[in-house]
Every structure is written in C-alpha cells, then in structure tokens.
Design a protein around this motif. Structure first.
Motif, PDB file in Angstrom:
ATOM      1  N   ALA A 255       1.764  -8.747 -11.438  1.00  0.00           N
ATOM      2  CA  ALA A 255       1.497  -7.973 -11.128  1.00  0.00           C
ATOM      3  C   ALA A 255       0.573  -7.302 -10.627  1.00  0.00           C
ATOM      4  O   ALA A 255       0.008  -7.403 -12.231  1.00  0.00           O
ATOM      5  CB  ALA A 255       2.869  -7.444 -10.850  1.00  0.00           C
ATOM      6  N   TYR A 256      -0.001  -6.671  -9.713  1.00  0.00           N
ATOM      7  CA  TYR A 256      -0.815  -5.860 -10.262  1.00  0.00           C
ATOM      8  C   TYR A 256      -1.478  -4.604  -9.788  1.00  0.00           C
ATOM      9  O   TYR A 256      -0.606  -4.258  -8.370  1.00  0.00           O
ATOM     10  CB  TYR A 256      -2.700  -6.034 -10.015  1.00  0.00           C
ATOM     11  N   TRP A 257      -0.974  -3.055 -10.267  1.00  0.00           N
ATOM     12  CA  TRP A 257      -1.059  -1.606  -9.130  1.00  0.00           C
ATOM     13  C   TRP A 257      -2.897  -1.266 -10.150  1.00  0.00           C
ATOM     14  O   TRP A 257      -2.691  -1.062 -11.281  1.00  0.00           O
ATOM     15  CB  TRP A 257      -0.435  -0.794  -9.770  1.00  0.00           C
ATOM     16  N   LEU A 258      -3.233  -1.270  -8.670  1.00  0.00           N
ATOM     17  CA  LEU A 258      -4.642  -0.359  -8.260  1.00  0.00           C
ATOM     18  C   LEU A 258      -4.619   0.960  -8.324  1.00  0.00           C
ATOM     19  O   LEU A 258      -3.896   1.355  -7.803  1.00  0.00           O
ATOM     20  CB  LEU A 258      -5.563  -1.229  -7.123  1.00  0.00           C
TER      21      LEU A 258
ATOM     22  N   SER B 170      -0.775  -2.741  -4.490  1.00  0.00           N
ATOM     23  CA  SER B 170      -0.493  -3.134  -5.329  1.00  0.00           C
ATOM     24  C   SER B 170      -0.290  -4.723  -4.861  1.00  0.00           C
ATOM     25  O   SER B 170      -0.002  -5.192  -3.722  1.00  0.00           O
ATOM     26  CB  SER B 170       1.180  -2.889  -5.957  1.00  0.00           C
TER      27      SER B 170
ATOM     28  N   ARG C  67       0.365   5.893 -14.813  1.00  0.00           N
ATOM     29  CA  ARG C  67       0.079   4.652 -15.481  1.00  0.00           C
ATOM     30  C   ARG C  67       1.163   4.514 -16.951  1.00  0.00           C
ATOM     31  O   ARG C  67       2.090   3.331 -17.042  1.00  0.00           O
ATOM     32  CB  ARG C  67      -0.996   4.553 -16.449  1.00  0.00           C
TER      33      ARG C  67
ATOM     34  N   GLU D  21       0.675  -0.909   0.055  1.00  0.00           N
ATOM     35  CA  GLU D  21      -0.002  -0.318   0.007  1.00  0.00           C
ATOM     36  C   GLU D  21       0.887   1.231  -0.382  1.00  0.00           C
ATOM     37  O   GLU D  21       1.804   0.898   0.512  1.00  0.00           O
ATOM     38  CB  GLU D  21      -0.418  -0.023   1.278  1.00  0.00           C
TER      39      GLU D  21
ATOM     40  N   ALA E 101       1.799  -8.490  -5.760  1.00  0.00           N
ATOM     41  CA  ALA E 101       2.956  -8.864  -7.053  1.00  0.00           C
ATOM     42  C   ALA E 101       2.957 -10.658  -6.599  1.00  0.00           C
ATOM     43  O   ALA E 101       3.102 -10.387  -5.487  1.00  0.00           O
ATOM     44  CB  ALA E 101       4.337  -8.488  -7.374  1.00  0.00           C
TER      45      ALA E 101
ATOM     46  N   LEU F 283       4.553   3.154 -13.889  1.00  0.00           N
ATOM     47  CA  LEU F 283       4.386   2.148 -13.909  1.00  0.00           C
ATOM     48  C   LEU F 283       4.710   0.813 -15.052  1.00  0.00           C
ATOM     49  O   LEU F 283       5.238   0.095 -14.783  1.00  0.00           O
ATOM     50  CB  LEU F 283       3.227   1.608 -12.981  1.00  0.00           C
TER      51      LEU F 283
ATOM     52  N   ALA G  41       7.678   0.208 -13.001  1.00  0.00           N
ATOM     53  CA  ALA G  41       7.329  -0.873 -12.072  1.00  0.00           C
ATOM     54  C   ALA G  41       6.873  -2.427 -12.261  1.00  0.00           C
ATOM     55  O   ALA G  41       7.241  -3.264 -11.605  1.00  0.00           O
ATOM     56  CB  ALA G  41       6.185  -0.038 -11.141  1.00  0.00           C
ATOM     57  N   ALA G  42       6.776  -1.888 -13.795  1.00  0.00           N
ATOM     58  CA  ALA G  42       6.708  -3.533 -14.589  1.00  0.00           C
ATOM     59  C   ALA G  42       7.790  -4.300 -14.661  1.00  0.00           C
ATOM     60  O   ALA G  42       7.721  -5.731 -13.596  1.00  0.00           O
ATOM     61  CB  ALA G  42       5.348  -3.778 -15.650  1.00  0.00           C
TER      62      ALA G  42
ATOM     63  N   GLY H 102      -2.774   4.167  -2.700  1.00  0.00           N
ATOM     64  CA  GLY H 102      -2.989   3.235  -3.715  1.00  0.00           C
ATOM     65  C   GLY H 102      -2.732   1.628  -3.071  1.00  0.00           C
ATOM     66  O   GLY H 102      -2.012   1.779  -1.969  1.00  0.00           O
TER      67      GLY H 102
END
Length: 96
Positions: free
Chosen positions: A40-43, A52, A21, A8, A54, A24, A28-29, A50
């Motif tokens: 992995a997901y970043w919401l 995420s 977007r 978080e 992984a 990331l 990050a990706a 925020g």
C-alpha cells in the motif's frame, strides 16, 4: 488476479505532512495490512488532493476494505480536514 483499492481524499489547508506521515504509519498502514494488503502506498497531497493505492490478492479482499470507506466522509480515525473523494476497486493489469 490482483486488485487495488484506489482512493483520493480532499485535504484542507493547514495539513501537516509530518503529522500525516506519523498517523498513516500508526493507523492506516496497520489497517491495510490486517485487511490483507500485499502493498500500500499513500502519496503526499498536492493541490488539496491525496492519493493512495492498496494492492490485494483478490477482488473480495479489496471490495471488503473499500466497503468501509464512504465518499464525503472522513477516513476512520483520520486527522481533521480529510474526506474521501474517490474510492474504487480496480483490477491490476501489471506490476513489477
């Protein structure tokens, strides 16, 4: 047994979703992929927070990535105004 890195972050006002977007995807990706993440997901942030997740094949991989992150500090190469609130490694109990 798979493990996840659950993160978080606190996000300051004035945050640009489009800028995030792009950042990331470009930063990050690739870091998550190089660390061995299967997914992995970043919401999108909500109410200044925020999230995420992984997913890794092993706890060792998840622990290694999580060890790079420190609560109260900014993520590596992060956009301004973002700091870690929570960094946890958790066992994945089920997945699709």
């Amino acid at each position: 047994i798979m493990h996840a890195v659950f993160v978080e972050v606190d996000v300051e006002d004035g945050f640009s979703l489009e800028q995030a977007r792009k950042h990331l995807q470009e930063n990050a990706a690739p870091v998550a992929r190089e660390a061995g993440a299967r997914a992995a997901y970043w919401l999108a942030p909500q109410d200044g927070r925020g999230v995420s997740v992984a997913i890794f094949d092993s706890q060792d991989e998840a622990d290694e990535l999580a060890s790079r992150f420190h609560i109260g500090e900014a993520p590596p190469n992060a956009l301004p105004g973002i700091t870690f609130r929570t960094v946890e490694v958790r066992e994945v109990l089920a997945s699709l």
